[in-house]
Design a protein around this motif. Structure first.
Motif, PDB file in Angstrom:
ATOM      1  N   ALA A  29       0.871  -0.772   0.140  1.00 57.83           N
ATOM      2  CA  ALA A  29       0.023  -0.197  -0.494  1.00 57.83           C
ATOM      3  C   ALA A  29       0.861   0.888  -0.019  1.00 57.83           C
ATOM      4  O   ALA A  29       1.952   1.123   0.063  1.00 57.83           O
ATOM      5  CB  ALA A  29      -0.851  -0.113   0.735  1.00 57.83           C
ATOM      6  N   GLU A  30       0.428   1.904  -0.244  1.00 58.28           N
ATOM      7  CA  GLU A  30       1.182   3.768   0.025  1.00 58.28           C
ATOM      8  C   GLU A  30       0.902   4.194   1.450  1.00 58.28           C
ATOM      9  O   GLU A  30      -1.014   3.884   1.330  1.00 58.28           O
ATOM     10  CB  GLU A  30       0.257   4.944  -1.551  1.00 58.28           C
ATOM     11  N   VAL A  31       1.494   4.431   1.585  1.00 59.19           N
ATOM     12  CA  VAL A  31       0.872   4.565   3.293  1.00 59.19           C
ATOM     13  C   VAL A  31       1.425   6.442   3.975  1.00 59.19           C
ATOM     14  O   VAL A  31       1.939   6.727   3.045  1.00 59.19           O
ATOM     15  CB  VAL A  31       2.012   4.751   4.556  1.00 59.19           C
ATOM     16  N   ARG A  32       0.117   6.962   3.873  1.00 57.15           N
ATOM     17  CA  ARG A  32      -0.266   8.847   3.870  1.00 57.15           C
ATOM     18  C   ARG A  32      -0.417   8.891   5.397  1.00 57.15           C
ATOM     19  O   ARG A  32      -1.734   7.972   6.217  1.00 57.15           O
ATOM     20  CB  ARG A  32      -1.078   9.197   2.980  1.00 57.15           C
ATOM     21  N   VAL A  33      -0.052   9.851   5.899  1.00 55.43           N
ATOM     22  CA  VAL A  33       0.580   9.929   7.379  1.00 55.43           C
ATOM     23  C   VAL A  33       0.660  11.872   7.570  1.00 55.43           C
ATOM     24  O   VAL A  33       1.384  12.760   7.002  1.00 55.43           O
ATOM     25  CB  VAL A  33       1.902   9.804   8.076  1.00 55.43           C
ATOM     26  N   GLU A  34      -1.087  12.480   7.724  1.00 57.54           N
ATOM     27  CA  GLU A  34      -0.981  14.261   8.137  1.00 57.54           C
ATOM     28  C   GLU A  34      -1.685  14.518   8.936  1.00 57.54           C
ATOM     29  O   GLU A  34      -2.459  13.773   9.983  1.00 57.54           O
ATOM     30  CB  GLU A  34      -2.213  14.197   7.156  1.00 57.54           C
ATOM     31  N   ALA A  35      -0.604  15.540   9.577  1.00 57.38           N
ATOM     32  CA  ALA A  35      -0.742  15.874  10.980  1.00 57.38           C
ATOM     33  C   ALA A  35      -1.264  17.469  11.397  1.00 57.38           C
ATOM     34  O   ALA A  35      -1.812  17.938  10.075  1.00 57.38           O
ATOM     35  CB  ALA A  35       0.363  16.065  11.388  1.00 57.38           C
ATOM     36  N   GLU A  36      -2.173  17.828  11.745  1.00 55.56           N
ATOM     37  CA  GLU A  36      -3.015  18.942  12.290  1.00 55.56           C
ATOM     38  C   GLU A  36      -1.715  20.197  11.871  1.00 55.56           C
ATOM     39  O   GLU A  36      -0.194  20.114  11.899  1.00 55.56           O
ATOM     40  CB  GLU A  36      -3.726  19.542  13.076  1.00 55.56           C
ATOM     41  N   GLY A  37      -1.913  21.742  10.962  1.00 60.01           N
ATOM     42  CA  GLY A  37      -1.086  22.156  10.621  1.00 60.01           C
ATOM     43  C   GLY A  37      -0.200  21.945   8.975  1.00 60.01           C
ATOM     44  O   GLY A  37       0.449  22.620   9.126  1.00 60.01           O
ATOM     45  N   GLY A  38      -0.482  21.227   8.490  1.00 59.16           N
ATOM     46  CA  GLY A  38      -0.306  20.304   7.200  1.00 59.16           C
ATOM     47  C   GLY A  38       1.375  19.692   6.877  1.00 59.16           C
ATOM     48  O   GLY A  38       1.334  19.490   6.037  1.00 59.16           O
ATOM     49  N   ALA A  39       1.767  19.162   8.362  1.00 62.31           N
ATOM     50  CA  ALA A  39       2.584  18.479   8.072  1.00 62.31           C
ATOM     51  C   ALA A  39       2.629  17.154   7.914  1.00 62.31           C
ATOM     52  O   ALA A  39       1.102  16.421   7.827  1.00 62.31           O
ATOM     53  CB  ALA A  39       3.224  17.873   9.486  1.00 62.31           C
ATOM     54  N   GLY A  40       3.241  16.403   6.950  1.00 59.12           N
ATOM     55  CA  GLY A  40       2.760  15.166   6.602  1.00 59.12           C
ATOM     56  C   GLY A  40       3.868  14.001   6.340  1.00 59.12           C
ATOM     57  O   GLY A  40       5.393  14.919   6.213  1.00 59.12           O
ATOM     58  N   GLY A  41       3.544  12.962   5.636  1.00 60.64           N
ATOM     59  CA  GLY A  41       4.583  12.318   5.031  1.00 60.64           C
ATOM     60  C   GLY A  41       4.021  10.940   4.420  1.00 60.64           C
ATOM     61  O   GLY A  41       3.182  10.551   4.609  1.00 60.64           O
ATOM     62  N   VAL A  42       5.020  10.849   3.069  1.00 56.93           N
ATOM     63  CA  VAL A  42       4.138   9.374   1.921  1.00 56.93           C
ATOM     64  C   VAL A  42       5.149   8.247   2.081  1.00 56.93           C
ATOM     65  O   VAL A  42       6.227   8.579   1.625  1.00 56.93           O
ATOM     66  CB  VAL A  42       3.864   9.730   0.554  1.00 56.93           C
ATOM     67  N   ALA A  43       5.105   7.939   2.430  1.00 51.03           N
ATOM     68  CA  ALA A  43       5.452   5.846   2.087  1.00 51.03           C
ATOM     69  C   ALA A  43       5.347   4.727   1.599  1.00 51.03           C
ATOM     70  O   ALA A  43       4.249   5.302   1.681  1.00 51.03           O
ATOM     71  CB  ALA A  43       7.217   5.493   3.222  1.00 51.03           C
ATOM     72  N   THR A  44       5.779   3.889   0.638  1.00 53.77           N
ATOM     73  CA  THR A  44       5.237   2.720  -0.059  1.00 53.77           C
ATOM     74  C   THR A  44       5.962   1.735   0.583  1.00 53.77           C
ATOM     75  O   THR A  44       7.013   2.075   1.027  1.00 53.77           O
ATOM     76  CB  THR A  44       5.366   2.744  -1.489  1.00 53.77           C
ATOM     77  N   THR A  45       5.356   0.822   1.479  1.00 53.93           N
ATOM     78  CA  THR A  45       5.548  -0.367   1.666  1.00 53.93           C
ATOM     79  C   THR A  45       6.532  -1.643   1.116  1.00 53.93           C
ATOM     80  O   THR A  45       6.430  -1.025   0.066  1.00 53.93           O
ATOM     81  CB  THR A  45       4.274  -0.714   2.538  1.00 53.93           C
ATOM     82  N   PHE A  46       7.280  -1.510   2.206  1.00 58.80           N
ATOM     83  CA  PHE A  46       8.737  -2.567   1.142  1.00 58.80           C
ATOM     84  C   PHE A  46       7.684  -4.342   1.733  1.00 58.80           C
ATOM     85  O   PHE A  46       7.268  -4.003   2.860  1.00 58.80           O
ATOM     86  CB  PHE A  46       9.836  -2.555   2.151  1.00 58.80           C
ATOM     87  N   SER A  47       8.244  -5.774   1.374  1.00 53.55           N
ATOM     88  CA  SER A  47       8.237  -6.531   2.097  1.00 53.55           C
ATOM     89  C   SER A  47       9.298  -7.047   1.685  1.00 53.55           C
ATOM     90  O   SER A  47       9.982  -7.506   1.603  1.00 53.55           O
ATOM     91  CB  SER A  47       7.484  -6.766   1.201  1.00 53.55           C
ATOM     92  N   ALA A  48       9.118  -8.083   2.774  1.00 56.85           N
ATOM     93  CA  ALA A  48       9.510  -8.978   3.241  1.00 56.85           C
ATOM     94  C   ALA A  48       9.180 -10.609   4.366  1.00 56.85           C
ATOM     95  O   ALA A  48       8.262 -10.025   4.750  1.00 56.85           O
ATOM     96  CB  ALA A  48      10.751  -8.856   4.064  1.00 56.85           C
ATOM     97  N   TYR A  49       9.734 -11.731   3.381  1.00 56.19           N
ATOM     98  CA  TYR A  49       8.496 -12.951   3.655  1.00 56.19           C
ATOM     99  C   TYR A  49       7.145 -12.843   3.439  1.00 56.19           C
ATOM    100  O   TYR A  49       6.555 -13.443   4.490  1.00 56.19           O
ATOM    101  CB  TYR A  49       9.259 -13.396   5.567  1.00 56.19           C
ATOM    102  N   GLY A  50       6.583 -11.944   2.647  1.00 56.84           N
ATOM    103  CA  GLY A  50       4.887 -11.950   2.486  1.00 56.84           C
ATOM    104  C   GLY A  50       4.565 -11.383   3.428  1.00 56.84           C
ATOM    105  O   GLY A  50       3.112 -11.041   3.402  1.00 56.84           O
ATOM    106  N   HIS A  51       5.140 -10.561   4.462  1.00 61.02           N
ATOM    107  CA  HIS A  51       4.833  -9.097   4.931  1.00 61.02           C
ATOM    108  C   HIS A  51       4.806  -7.775   4.794  1.00 61.02           C
ATOM    109  O   HIS A  51       5.832  -7.843   3.764  1.00 61.02           O
ATOM    110  CB  HIS A  51       5.797  -9.319   6.700  1.00 61.02           C
ATOM    111  N   HIS A  52       4.770  -6.950   4.831  1.00 59.72           N
ATOM    112  CA  HIS A  52       4.612  -5.250   4.275  1.00 59.72           C
ATOM    113  C   HIS A  52       4.694  -4.455   5.822  1.00 59.72           C
ATOM    114  O   HIS A  52       3.701  -4.249   6.665  1.00 59.72           O
ATOM    115  CB  HIS A  52       3.060  -4.948   3.641  1.00 59.72           C
ATOM    116  N   TYR A  53       5.217  -3.640   5.181  1.00 62.98           N
ATOM    117  CA  TYR A  53       5.799  -2.640   6.362  1.00 62.98           C
ATOM    118  C   TYR A  53       5.995  -1.212   5.753  1.00 62.98           C
ATOM    119  O   TYR A  53       6.452  -1.065   4.782  1.00 62.98           O
ATOM    120  CB  TYR A  53       7.499  -3.210   7.344  1.00 62.98           C
ATOM    121  N   ALA A  54       6.067  -0.465   6.471  1.00 66.20           N
ATOM    122  CA  ALA A  54       6.563   0.991   6.209  1.00 66.20           C
ATOM    123  C   ALA A  54       6.936   1.892   7.394  1.00 66.20           C
ATOM    124  O   ALA A  54       6.815   1.654   8.379  1.00 66.20           O
ATOM    125  CB  ALA A  54       5.000   1.955   5.473  1.00 66.20           C
ATOM    126  N   LEU A  55       8.075   2.433   6.861  1.00 65.75           N
ATOM    127  CA  LEU A  55       9.022   3.918   7.551  1.00 65.75           C
ATOM    128  C   LEU A  55       8.601   5.189   7.530  1.00 65.75           C
ATOM    129  O   LEU A  55       9.470   5.420   6.281  1.00 65.75           O
ATOM    130  CB  LEU A  55       9.899   3.453   8.735  1.00 65.75           C
TER     131      LEU A  55
END
Length: 557
Positions: A29-55
């Motif tokens: 998935a594409e992960v989007r974090v949005e915080a009050e005041g316009g802060a935010g960040g986007v990352a695409t998940t990475f995969s290992a052993y069939g599991h999916h993570y994002a930082l």
């Protein structure tokens, strides 16, 4: 399929106007974090052993503010969950010039997951209790949660995980019937532990750093060279250590790195850009289980890390993976990592805090017993060495005292820092090539399933108090029959007997002595160290039968 949020969001590092948020999803998935005041960040998940993570690196945060945030997967809101009874998750930033702001660190270790606890009838979880209080009293929010080992138990599993393992063993996966081995099995531990509702909310709103201890891998991990040799003969060990370290890197260590460290980390860059990082992680897990020795002089992967909060420096040390186990040259850290630690310990700060999963200062009787055991286990007489090794494994004699050279070196470092003076050649210096004595030095630890506060004494007064602050367990317990023995280990009379034993083996009396100021307390607990100006206050809080926190000890220094 639609991606679901499995674990997280977990708020890890907050640095200036940036923060990192870790999570696990059910699908890419594409992960989007949005915080009050316009802060935010986007990352695409990475995969290992069939599991999916994002930082996700969140940028543009407002200084000195608490900003609520949301998480979306493929533009579909997943956090906070619809109908959540919990307060909003927030990212709390410090002011632009935070040198005058107090710093609060909440710490502890040894937390069994709720399903495991239910099967053992454990007392209330101190982290749950801390989360519930924070929900109603934001003033108790710490700057950082420091988790000092045994975040999961690979060798003491819940009935639910054991049922899963039983099915895995029937299908041909090797390993003990009740202990995890493969990566897939490790993921069940984190899923079980970090989806506890109160703890899940707490981790989403208080920054956290972590370090492993033995139970993330196996009890007594890297006790000695002969222990390693015995484990290497187990047919399932190679997979277990590789999967354990790979899963620890993903679930725990990755979040210890700040945004700049992530950008500079070659492994993270490879993993994040790989379509499937399974082989990268498998090879990494295998390669990092080789502590430096006379035969292997390659610099090991460094699990230790450091960060600054205002005028406080926190250095968290790996007490497990990179130990040198060569008889006669045993050390907690390999030379290159020790030099790195010395560099971090010298600098421009007011308070130095060391995170060490294993206490530096143990109950005195146990300290002397471990020092004696190290000498006996390295005896040239075969039967003595064998006897010493059996005792070491049977009674977990493997703390700093069992690595005598490292214990002494740490004490000498603290003495020099506490006196102030010239900086050693090659290390970070202050004005004029010298450093001022810090306002305090504290060692935060866990592991020993009881909590206490002790102060080190160096034979003459130091301007800097040097403290051992031990808080353990968060959610576990010491069997009742062992508690009198552990209390006795603090007795001066018992310590004298143990010292006589170590002296008979030729162990030199330690240059540092220590005095217990509070404890021992044997219930579930969390500790908090508050650093303000030139003063520090350590507080340990236990859990009542009703699951509320109450003060066990408070020591100002």
């Amino acid at each position: 399929m639609t991606a679901q949020l499995l674990i997280g969001p977990i708020l890890r590092r907050v640095t200036g106007d940036r923060a990192t948020i870790w999570l696990e999803t059910s699908e890419p998935a594409e992960v989007r974090v949005e915080a009050e005041g316009g802060a935010g960040g986007v990352a695409t998940t990475f995969s290992a052993y069939g599991h999916h993570y994002a930082l996700v690196v969140v940028t543009g945060l407002v200084p000195d503010a608490a900003q609520a945030y949301t998480v979306s997967l493929d533009d579909r809101a997943v956090w906070p969950a619809a109908g959540s009874p919990y307060p909003p998750s927030v990212i709390r930033t410090r002011s632009t010039d935070d040198s005058r702001e107090p710093v609060s660190l909440t710490f502890g270790s040894c937390r069994e997951a709720t399903p495991q606890a239910a099967s053992k009838n454990l007392p209330p979880d101190a982290l749950d209790a801390f989360a519930r209080r924070l929900m109603t009293d934001s003033r108790s929010r710490p700057d950082l949660l420091v988790l000092l080992g045994d975040q999961v138990y690979a060798d003491e599993t819940s009935p639910k995980v054991r049922r899963f393992l039983k099915a895995r063993r029937r299908s041909g996966h090797q390993g003990p019937a009740d202990q995890v081995v493969g990566f897939e099995e490790y993921t069940k531990l984190y899923l079980e532990s970090w989806r506890d509702p109160e703890v899940r909310w707490l981790l989403s709103t208080v920054p956290s750093v972590m370090i492993f201890d033995d139970h993330e891998l196996i009890d007594d991990w890297n006790t000695s060279a002969s222990w390693r040799a015995d484990m290497a003969r187990q047919p399932w060990w190679r997979e277990r250590i590789a999967a354990g370290l790979a899963s620890y890197w993903i679930y725990q260590h990755l979040g210890n790195l700040g945004p700049d460290e992530l950008a500079a980390d070659p492994l993270f860059q490879k993993v994040a850009s790989a379509g499937d990082a399974t082989e990268l992680m498998r090879e990494f897990g295998r390669s990092v289980d080789e502590p430096e020795s006379a035969e292997n002089t390659d610099q090991p992967y460094q699990w230790s890390y450091a960060l600054d909060l205002g005028r406080t420096r926190l250095v968290v040390l790996d007490n497990r993976c990179n130990r040198i186990l060569t008889p006669g040259a045993r050390a907690m850290l390999p030379p290159a990592e020790w030099d790195w630690f010395l560099d971090q310990a010298h600098g421009d700060y007011d308070h130095l805090v060391i995170g060490s999963s294993l206490p530096w200062l143990m109950p005195p009787a146990i300290h002397h017993l471990e020092a004696w055991n190290e000498r006996i286990a390295e005896s040239p007489t075969a039967w003595k060495a064998s006897f010493g090794e059996k005792l070491r494994r049977a009674f977990d004699l493997e703390h700093w005292a069992a690595f005598g050279k490292s214990f002494d070196a740490l004490g000498e470092l603290f003495r020099r820092l506490g006196e102030g003076g010239p900086t050693p050649i090659g290390h970070r210096v202050g004005a004029g090539g010298a450093y001022a004595a810090p306002a305090s030095i504290s060692v935060l630890s866990g592991d020993v399933h009881h909590s206490y506060v002790a102060r080190a004494e160096f034979g003459h007064p130091l301007p800097t108090p040097v403290m051992q602050l031990t808080c353990s367990p968060i959610h576990n317990q010491v069997p009742a029959p062992l508690r009198p023995l552990m209390r006795a280990s603090w007795s001066r009379a018992v310590a004298r007997v143990a010292r006589g034993l170590s002296k008979s083996a030729g162990v030199v009396k330690p240059a540092v002595r220590w005095k217990r100021l509070a404890g021992p307390y044997f219930g579930n607990a969390v500790g908090t160290l508050r650093l303000e100006g030139q003063t520090a206050t350590a507080r340990i809080e236990g859990t009542s039968k009703d699951g509320d926190l109450f003060e066990v000890a408070a020591v100002k220094f």
